[in-house]
Design a protein around this motif. Structure first.
Motif, mmCIF file in Angstrom:
data_model
loop_
_atom_site.group_PDB
_atom_site.id
_atom_site.type_symbol
_atom_site.label_atom_id
_atom_site.label_comp_id
_atom_site.label_asym_id
_atom_site.label_seq_id
_atom_site.Cartn_x
_atom_site.Cartn_y
_atom_site.Cartn_z
ATOM 1 N N GLY A 141 0.843 -1.443 0.090
ATOM 2 C CA GLY A 141 -0.020 0.125 -0.103
ATOM 3 C C GLY A 141 0.737 1.181 -0.115
ATOM 4 N N PRO A 142 0.110 2.522 -0.164
ATOM 5 C CA PRO A 142 0.905 3.831 -0.445
ATOM 6 C C PRO A 142 1.308 4.419 0.828
ATOM 7 C CG PRO A 142 -1.335 3.989 -0.579
ATOM 8 C CD PRO A 142 -1.122 2.837 -0.592
ATOM 9 N N ALA A 143 0.439 4.246 2.248
ATOM 10 C CA ALA A 143 0.803 4.911 3.338
ATOM 11 C C ALA A 143 0.827 4.269 4.413
ATOM 12 C CB ALA A 143 -0.165 5.904 3.429
ATOM 13 N N SER A 144 0.474 4.620 5.679
ATOM 14 C CA SER A 144 0.844 3.805 6.818
ATOM 15 C C SER A 144 -0.062 2.816 6.994
ATOM 16 C CB SER A 144 0.645 4.952 7.996
ATOM 17 O OG SER A 144 -0.756 5.430 7.864
ATOM 18 N N ALA A 145 -1.519 2.554 6.398
ATOM 19 C CA ALA A 145 -2.360 1.704 6.434
ATOM 20 C C ALA A 145 -1.604 0.261 6.306
ATOM 21 C CB ALA A 145 -3.593 1.700 5.617
ATOM 22 N N LYS A 146 -0.526 0.005 5.814
ATOM 23 C CA LYS A 146 -0.155 -1.241 5.402
ATOM 24 C C LYS A 146 0.390 -1.582 6.589
ATOM 25 C CE LYS A 146 3.997 0.690 2.974
ATOM 26 N NZ LYS A 146 3.599 1.753 3.202
ATOM 27 N N THR A 147 1.259 -0.752 7.454
ATOM 28 C CA THR A 147 2.129 -0.925 8.447
ATOM 29 C C THR A 147 1.052 -1.061 9.760
ATOM 30 O OG1 THR A 147 2.672 1.207 8.872
ATOM 31 C CG2 THR A 147 4.196 -0.199 7.793
ATOM 32 N N GLU A 148 0.024 -0.326 9.657
ATOM 33 C CA GLU A 148 -1.027 -0.393 10.846
ATOM 34 C C GLU A 148 -1.897 -1.768 10.543
ATOM 35 O OE1 GLU A 148 -3.459 2.880 10.065
ATOM 36 O OE2 GLU A 148 -2.022 4.261 10.698
ATOM 37 N N LEU A 149 -1.978 -2.248 9.578
ATOM 38 C CA LEU A 149 -2.496 -3.574 9.378
ATOM 39 C C LEU A 149 -1.871 -4.653 9.980
ATOM 40 C CD1 LEU A 149 -5.013 -5.662 8.491
ATOM 41 C CD2 LEU A 149 -3.835 -5.398 6.142
ATOM 42 N N ALA A 150 -0.473 -4.489 9.322
ATOM 43 C CA ALA A 150 0.486 -5.599 9.905
ATOM 44 C C ALA A 150 0.782 -5.523 11.411
ATOM 45 C CB ALA A 150 1.903 -5.296 9.288
ATOM 46 N N SER A 151 0.640 -4.402 12.060
ATOM 47 C CA SER A 151 0.835 -4.351 13.549
ATOM 48 C C SER A 151 -0.487 -5.024 14.136
ATOM 49 C CB SER A 151 0.968 -2.708 13.919
ATOM 50 O OG SER A 151 2.104 -2.431 13.274
ATOM 51 N N TYR A 152 -1.407 -4.602 13.634
ATOM 52 C CA TYR A 152 -3.128 -5.020 14.247
ATOM 53 C C TYR A 152 -3.136 -6.630 14.098
ATOM 54 C CZ TYR A 152 -7.842 -6.229 14.804
ATOM 55 O OH TYR A 152 -9.102 -6.517 15.033
ATOM 56 N N ILE A 153 -2.784 -7.136 12.816
ATOM 57 C CA ILE A 153 -2.516 -8.523 12.773
ATOM 58 C C ILE A 153 -1.769 -9.302 13.783
ATOM 59 C CG2 ILE A 153 -2.181 -10.507 11.320
ATOM 60 C CD1 ILE A 153 -3.259 -8.888 8.993
ATOM 61 N N ARG A 154 -0.267 -8.789 13.810
ATOM 62 C CA ARG A 154 0.402 -9.075 14.868
ATOM 63 C C ARG A 154 -0.061 -9.138 16.255
ATOM 64 N NH1 ARG A 154 4.417 -6.163 11.408
ATOM 65 N NH2 ARG A 154 5.219 -7.833 9.796
#
Length: 144
Positions: free
Chosen positions: A88-101
């Motif tokens: 993804g282009p912004a912070s949502a991709k890392t927020e999603l990964a953190s949420y899943i972890r």
């Protein structure tokens, strides 16, 4: 003979073993990939997307808080994938990964990578994921 442990992969993989999710704060486009093609799911946040404007001397960063219900829905859509690529282009991709972890450690173990990607077309997302997972790309018919 004993049953295979959950850590070993069965000899017969599901036809859509890999998944890629392209995510920003307004949508998640999820593609399950396999030798027989791909399936797409598009999810949207539950909260209405709102423009936030940061004012000088105001409290807060001007960024919306992550939509946990949205990330829960995306996580559920990825639950049956054997390997997951998050782009993804912004912070949502890392927020999603953190949420899943934090909230779905069993799914987190299957995240292969989290990478930056602008706003590609569906075909570009699928091609990117196929290269990442080293899946065969469609053959181009030679003219003549």
């Amino acid at each position: 003979m004993s049953a295979a442990s959950p850590r070993t992969r069965p000899k017969h993989m599901p036809s859509h073993f890999h998944a890629v999710v392209w995510i920003d704060h307004s949508q998640a486009r999820i593609f399950h990939l396999g030798l027989s093609g791909s399936d797409e799911i598009t999810l949207h946040p539950h909260l209405a997307t709102r423009q936030l404007h940061h004012k000088a001397n105001a409290v807060g960063s001007g960024h919306a808080a992550p939509d946990k219900a949205f990330y829960t829905d995306v996580s559920k859509a990825l639950a049956d994938a054997g390997e997951i690529l998050i782009i993804g282009p912004a912070s949502a991709k890392t927020e999603l990964a953190s949420y899943i972890r934090t909230n779905a450690p069993d799914i987190a173990k299957r995240i292969a990578a989290v990478e930056a990607a602008d706003h590609p077309s569906d075909a570009e997302i699928i091609a990117y994921a196929k290269r990442h997972f080293k899946l065969p790309l469609p053959r181009v018919q030679a003219r003549g």
